[in-house]
Write a protein that holds these residues in place. Structure first.
Motif, mmCIF file in Angstrom:
data_model
loop_
_atom_site.group_PDB
_atom_site.id
_atom_site.type_symbol
_atom_site.label_atom_id
_atom_site.label_comp_id
_atom_site.label_asym_id
_atom_site.label_seq_id
_atom_site.Cartn_x
_atom_site.Cartn_y
_atom_site.Cartn_z
ATOM 1 N N VAL A 198 0.860 -1.181 0.000
ATOM 2 C CA VAL A 198 0.000 0.000 0.000
ATOM 3 C C VAL A 198 0.900 1.236 0.000
ATOM 4 O O VAL A 198 2.070 1.161 0.392
ATOM 5 C CB VAL A 198 -0.933 0.042 1.240
ATOM 6 C CG1 VAL A 198 -1.928 -1.099 1.220
ATOM 7 C CG2 VAL A 198 -0.126 0.055 2.532
ATOM 8 N N PRO A 199 0.378 2.377 -0.414
ATOM 9 C CA PRO A 199 1.164 3.620 -0.277
ATOM 10 C C PRO A 199 1.457 3.898 1.196
ATOM 11 O O PRO A 199 0.694 3.492 2.088
ATOM 12 C CB PRO A 199 0.241 4.688 -0.874
ATOM 13 C CG PRO A 199 -0.722 3.930 -1.746
ATOM 14 C CD PRO A 199 -0.905 2.609 -1.092
ATOM 15 N N LEU A 200 2.533 4.596 1.458
ATOM 16 C CA LEU A 200 2.943 4.883 2.826
ATOM 17 C C LEU A 200 1.826 5.540 3.630
ATOM 18 O O LEU A 200 1.608 5.200 4.803
ATOM 19 C CB LEU A 200 4.182 5.778 2.802
ATOM 20 C CG LEU A 200 4.845 6.113 4.140
ATOM 21 C CD1 LEU A 200 5.281 4.865 4.879
ATOM 22 C CD2 LEU A 200 6.035 7.043 3.911
ATOM 23 N N GLU A 201 1.100 6.445 3.010
ATOM 24 C CA GLU A 201 0.057 7.167 3.735
ATOM 25 C C GLU A 201 -1.150 6.286 4.078
ATOM 26 O O GLU A 201 -2.027 6.685 4.853
ATOM 27 C CB GLU A 201 -0.416 8.389 2.942
ATOM 28 C CG GLU A 201 -1.022 8.095 1.582
ATOM 29 C CD GLU A 201 0.024 8.042 0.471
ATOM 30 O OE1 GLU A 201 -0.383 8.118 -0.706
ATOM 31 O OE2 GLU A 201 1.230 7.947 0.780
ATOM 32 N N GLN A 202 -1.187 5.067 3.518
ATOM 33 C CA GLN A 202 -2.278 4.138 3.819
ATOM 34 C C GLN A 202 -1.891 3.130 4.912
ATOM 35 O O GLN A 202 -2.669 2.218 5.214
ATOM 36 C CB GLN A 202 -2.672 3.374 2.550
ATOM 37 C CG GLN A 202 -3.408 4.197 1.523
ATOM 38 C CD GLN A 202 -4.798 4.593 1.996
ATOM 39 O OE1 GLN A 202 -5.544 3.767 2.513
ATOM 40 N NE2 GLN A 202 -5.138 5.860 1.835
ATOM 41 N N GLY A 203 -0.717 3.285 5.526
ATOM 42 C CA GLY A 203 -0.253 2.304 6.505
ATOM 43 C C GLY A 203 -1.183 2.152 7.693
ATOM 44 O O GLY A 203 -1.516 1.025 8.099
ATOM 45 N N HIS A 204 -1.644 3.256 8.243
ATOM 46 C CA HIS A 204 -2.540 3.189 9.401
ATOM 47 C C HIS A 204 -3.875 2.565 9.014
ATOM 48 O O HIS A 204 -4.401 1.686 9.717
ATOM 49 C CB HIS A 204 -2.752 4.591 9.971
ATOM 50 C CG HIS A 204 -3.724 4.633 11.103
ATOM 51 N ND1 HIS A 204 -5.033 5.045 10.953
ATOM 52 C CD2 HIS A 204 -3.586 4.294 12.413
ATOM 53 C CE1 HIS A 204 -5.657 4.969 12.113
ATOM 54 N NE2 HIS A 204 -4.807 4.522 13.015
ATOM 55 N N ALA A 205 -4.435 2.995 7.887
ATOM 56 C CA ALA A 205 -5.719 2.441 7.444
ATOM 57 C C ALA A 205 -5.611 0.948 7.195
ATOM 58 O O ALA A 205 -6.563 0.193 7.482
ATOM 59 C CB ALA A 205 -6.178 3.171 6.178
ATOM 60 N N LEU A 206 -4.471 0.496 6.680
ATOM 61 C CA LEU A 206 -4.283 -0.929 6.436
ATOM 62 C C LEU A 206 -4.327 -1.712 7.745
ATOM 63 O O LEU A 206 -5.023 -2.736 7.850
ATOM 64 C CB LEU A 206 -2.947 -1.174 5.741
ATOM 65 C CG LEU A 206 -2.541 -2.649 5.625
ATOM 66 C CD1 LEU A 206 -3.421 -3.370 4.622
ATOM 67 C CD2 LEU A 206 -1.078 -2.787 5.251
ATOM 68 N N VAL A 207 -3.597 -1.261 8.740
ATOM 69 C CA VAL A 207 -3.581 -1.974 10.021
ATOM 70 C C VAL A 207 -4.982 -2.035 10.619
ATOM 71 O O VAL A 207 -5.440 -3.103 11.065
ATOM 72 C CB VAL A 207 -2.597 -1.311 11.002
ATOM 73 C CG1 VAL A 207 -2.703 -1.930 12.392
ATOM 74 C CG2 VAL A 207 -1.158 -1.444 10.494
ATOM 75 N N VAL A 208 -5.680 -0.929 10.611
ATOM 76 C CA VAL A 208 -7.036 -0.907 11.155
ATOM 77 C C VAL A 208 -7.935 -1.876 10.404
ATOM 78 O O VAL A 208 -8.678 -2.661 11.010
ATOM 79 C CB VAL A 208 -7.609 0.523 11.107
ATOM 80 C CG1 VAL A 208 -9.096 0.530 11.468
ATOM 81 C CG2 VAL A 208 -6.835 1.436 12.053
ATOM 82 N N ALA A 209 -7.883 -1.856 9.088
ATOM 83 C CA ALA A 209 -8.743 -2.730 8.281
ATOM 84 C C ALA A 209 -8.422 -4.202 8.524
ATOM 85 O O ALA A 209 -9.330 -5.038 8.641
ATOM 86 C CB ALA A 209 -8.589 -2.381 6.808
#
Length: 448
Positions: A209-220
C-alpha cells in the motif's frame, strides 16, 4: 498509592499529580497468562510485571522509576525482553504500590483495556538509522493510539503483535508477527509491503500500500481478523490469509521490487554513526537479559549525561543510547555497569529463559547453565530453553539447547527445512559435553 474503595488506581500525570483516566485494579482485568503492567502474574520467584514500551523507547526519568519500583516492591530483578519491553520480577505483596509508581511515571496505557494490545515493534534505530527509508515513529504513534483507544481492539490476544519496519540496517527480521509492514522504494515512491503471520526477513509479502495508507491498512486488517476469527482463533496464523485478503476493502498494490535487505549482523552491539551528522548510537546487551536497579539507573544517567535523555531497549535483550557525541565515554560507562558491548564476548551471544530458578515449567537452571557454557567458549549463538515454549527467543537460534533434566539438554541445529528448533543432533548432553560439541563444530563448520 493504594486503590480507593472502588478498586480504582488513579493514574497521575507526573508533572501535576492530578488524577486522570482512572485505571481498574489488577483483579478487574480479563484473565490471561501474560503479564502486563496492570496484571501481575505469579511465578516461582514472585510476581511479574511487564512494562510495554512504545517502540522500545523510555526516558531516563522513566527508567529510574522502573529501577525504584523494582528495588522498593520486588526482588530488584529487571529483564529486557525479546520484544523490546521491560519486566520486573519477584514482586511481593505491595503490587498496587508498584503499579501506581509506574503509572505516575507515564509507563502505562491511557486506559486499562489498552494495556494488553500495545504490541508494536520498531527498529531500535528508528528515526536515526542511515539506511531507513522513512521515520517510522509518527506512524507507530498513530497505530498505538488506535490500538489503545479503539475498544474493539481490546479483544485481541495479549500476544497479538504488529511490526513496522522502515528498512533500517538495524532490525530484528526473524521475529514472527501477526501483521508486518516493511518499507521499500519503487519508481521513486516509498511503499509499505505487508504480510500476515510472518516476518519481513523470511516471508513473502501479500501486497503493498502507499505509505500514507499504513494506518488504514492496520485498522482494516485487525477489524477483519476480529470479524472472521472464532474465540479459539487468537492469532493470525489460525486464519486462512487468502480469505482475509479477499475481503480487504483497500486498494492493494503489487509487491514487484520488494526485497528486504539483510539486517546488519551485530549492529546492536558497539558504536555506529547515525543519519544525523556527528551523532552516534551505542548498543549493548544485558547479560542473559538481566539487569538490576543499579544497572538501569546507571544507563539512565549515561543517557542524560552523554545523549538526549532517552534510551531504547532492543529485541536482543539489550539497550541502545541514541544521539551520543562522545561514544567512547558511554561504552566505558556501560562496561563498568556490567553491560556487554562486543560480540566477541561469549555471553553476548547466549540467550536463556528464566529456567527452574523462577519458572515452574523449567526443567533446568538455564541462567546458571548459560554462565557455565559461556566460560566454555561455544563459538556461536546459543539459546538455552528450559521447556519447549521458547519464552526467551521469538526466533530460531543457530543452536538451541532444550532442557530435559537439571544440567542436561537435547541439542538442535537450525535448518530451514526443519520446523521448531531445527534438527535434533544429540540427546541429554551435559553442559560440558555440549560446550565441547559446539567448539568442535565452530572450528569445522562456518555455516549456520
Amino acid at each position: 498509592m493504594p486503590p480507593d474503595k472502588a478498586g480504582i488506581i488513579p493514574r497521575l500525570y507526573p508533572s501535576t499529580g492530578s488524577p486522570v483516566n482512572p485505571t481498574p485494579a489488577v483483579n478487574t482485568l480479563r484473565p490471561s497468562a501474560c503479564p502486563g503492567l496492570l496484571r501481575i502474574v505469579q511465578a516461582l520467584d514472585g510476581g511479574i510485571c511487564r512494562i510495554k514500551l512504545a517502540g522500545g523507547s523510555i526516558t531516563a526519568a522513566q527508567a529510574i522509576a522502573v529501577a525504584d519500583a523494582a528495588q522498593a516492591y520486588a526482588g530488584g530483578v529487571i529483564e529486557a525482553t525479546n520484544r523490546a519491553n521491560l519486566q520486573i520480577r519477584g514482586i511481593g505483596t505491595e503490587q498496587d504500590a508498584l503499579i501506581a509508581l509506574l503509572l505516575a511515571a507515564d509507563l502505562g496505557p491511557n486506559n486499562a483495556g489498552g494495556d494488553d494490545v500495545r504490541n508494536l515493534m520498531l527498529s531500535p534505530s528508528a528515526g536515526i538509522d542511515p539506511q531507513m527509508l522513512f521515520d517510522t515513529r509518527p506512524l507507530a504513534e498513530q497505530i498505538l493510539a488506535t490500538l489503545q483507544n479503539h475498544p474493539r481492539f481490546h479483544e485481541l490476544s495479549a500476544k497479538f503483535a504488529v511490526q513496522l519496519d522502515g528498512c533500517e540496517a538495524l532490525a530484528m527480521l526473524e521475529h514472527h508477527h501477526d501483521v508486518w509492514l516493511s518499507a521499500f522504494e519503487r519508481d521513486g515512491e516509498t511503499l509499505l509491503a505487508f504480510g500476515l503471520a510472518g516476518c519481513p526477513g523470511l516471508d513473502a509479502p501479500c501486497a503493498a500500500v502507499p505509505l500514507e495508507q499504513g494506518h488504514a491498512l492496520v485498522v482494516a486488517v485487525l477489524e477483519l481478523f476480529l470479524d472472521l476469527a472464532t474465540p479459539t482463533q487468537t492469532r493470525m496464523r489460525h486464519l486462512a490469509v487468502d480469505n482475509l485478503l479477499s475481503r480487504l476493502n483497500l486498494p492493494l498494490l503489487p509487491v514487484d521490487g520488494f526485497k528486504r535487505p539483510v539486517s546488519g549482523a551485530g549492529l546492536h552491539l558497539g558504536t555506529y554513526p547515525q543519519r544525523q551528522k556527528d551523532l552516534f548510537y551505542v548498543g549493548a546487551v544485558a547479560p542473559l537479559g538481566r539487569l538490576d536497579s543499579t544497572m538501569l539507573k546507571g544507563v539512565a544517567q549515561l543517557a542524560s549525561a552523554f545523549g538526549d535523555g532517552t534510551l531504547r531497549f532492543t529485541p536482543w535483550q539489550g539497550v541502545l543510547l541514541p544521539n551520543v557525541k562522545k561514544p567512547a565515554a558511554v561504552t566505558e560507562g556501560l562496561q563498568r555497569l556490567g553491560f556487554l558491548c562486543s560480540v566477541d564476548q561469549p555471553l553476548a551471544r547466549l540467550i536463556a529463559c528464566t529456567g527452574s530458578s523462577g519458572c515452574g515449567k523449567g526443567l533446568a537452571d538455564t541462567k546458571a547453565d548459560a554462565l557455565q557454557l559461556a566460560a566454555l567458549q561455544p563459538g556461536t549463538e546459543v539459546h538455552l530453553s528450559g521447556c519447549p515454549r521458547s519464552c526467551a527467543a521469538a526466533h530460531t537460534a543457530p543452536v538451541t539447547l532444550l532442557a530435559v533434566s537439571p544440567g542436561h539438554y537435547d541439542v538442535y541445529f537450525r535448518e530451514a527445512a526443519e520446523p521448531g528448533f531445527g534438527r535434533l543432533h544429540a540427546r541429554t548432553l551435559s553442559i560440558e559435553a555440549a560446550g565441547a560439541l559446539l567448539r568442535a563444530r565452530s572450528r569445522s563448520n562456518t555455516d549456520d
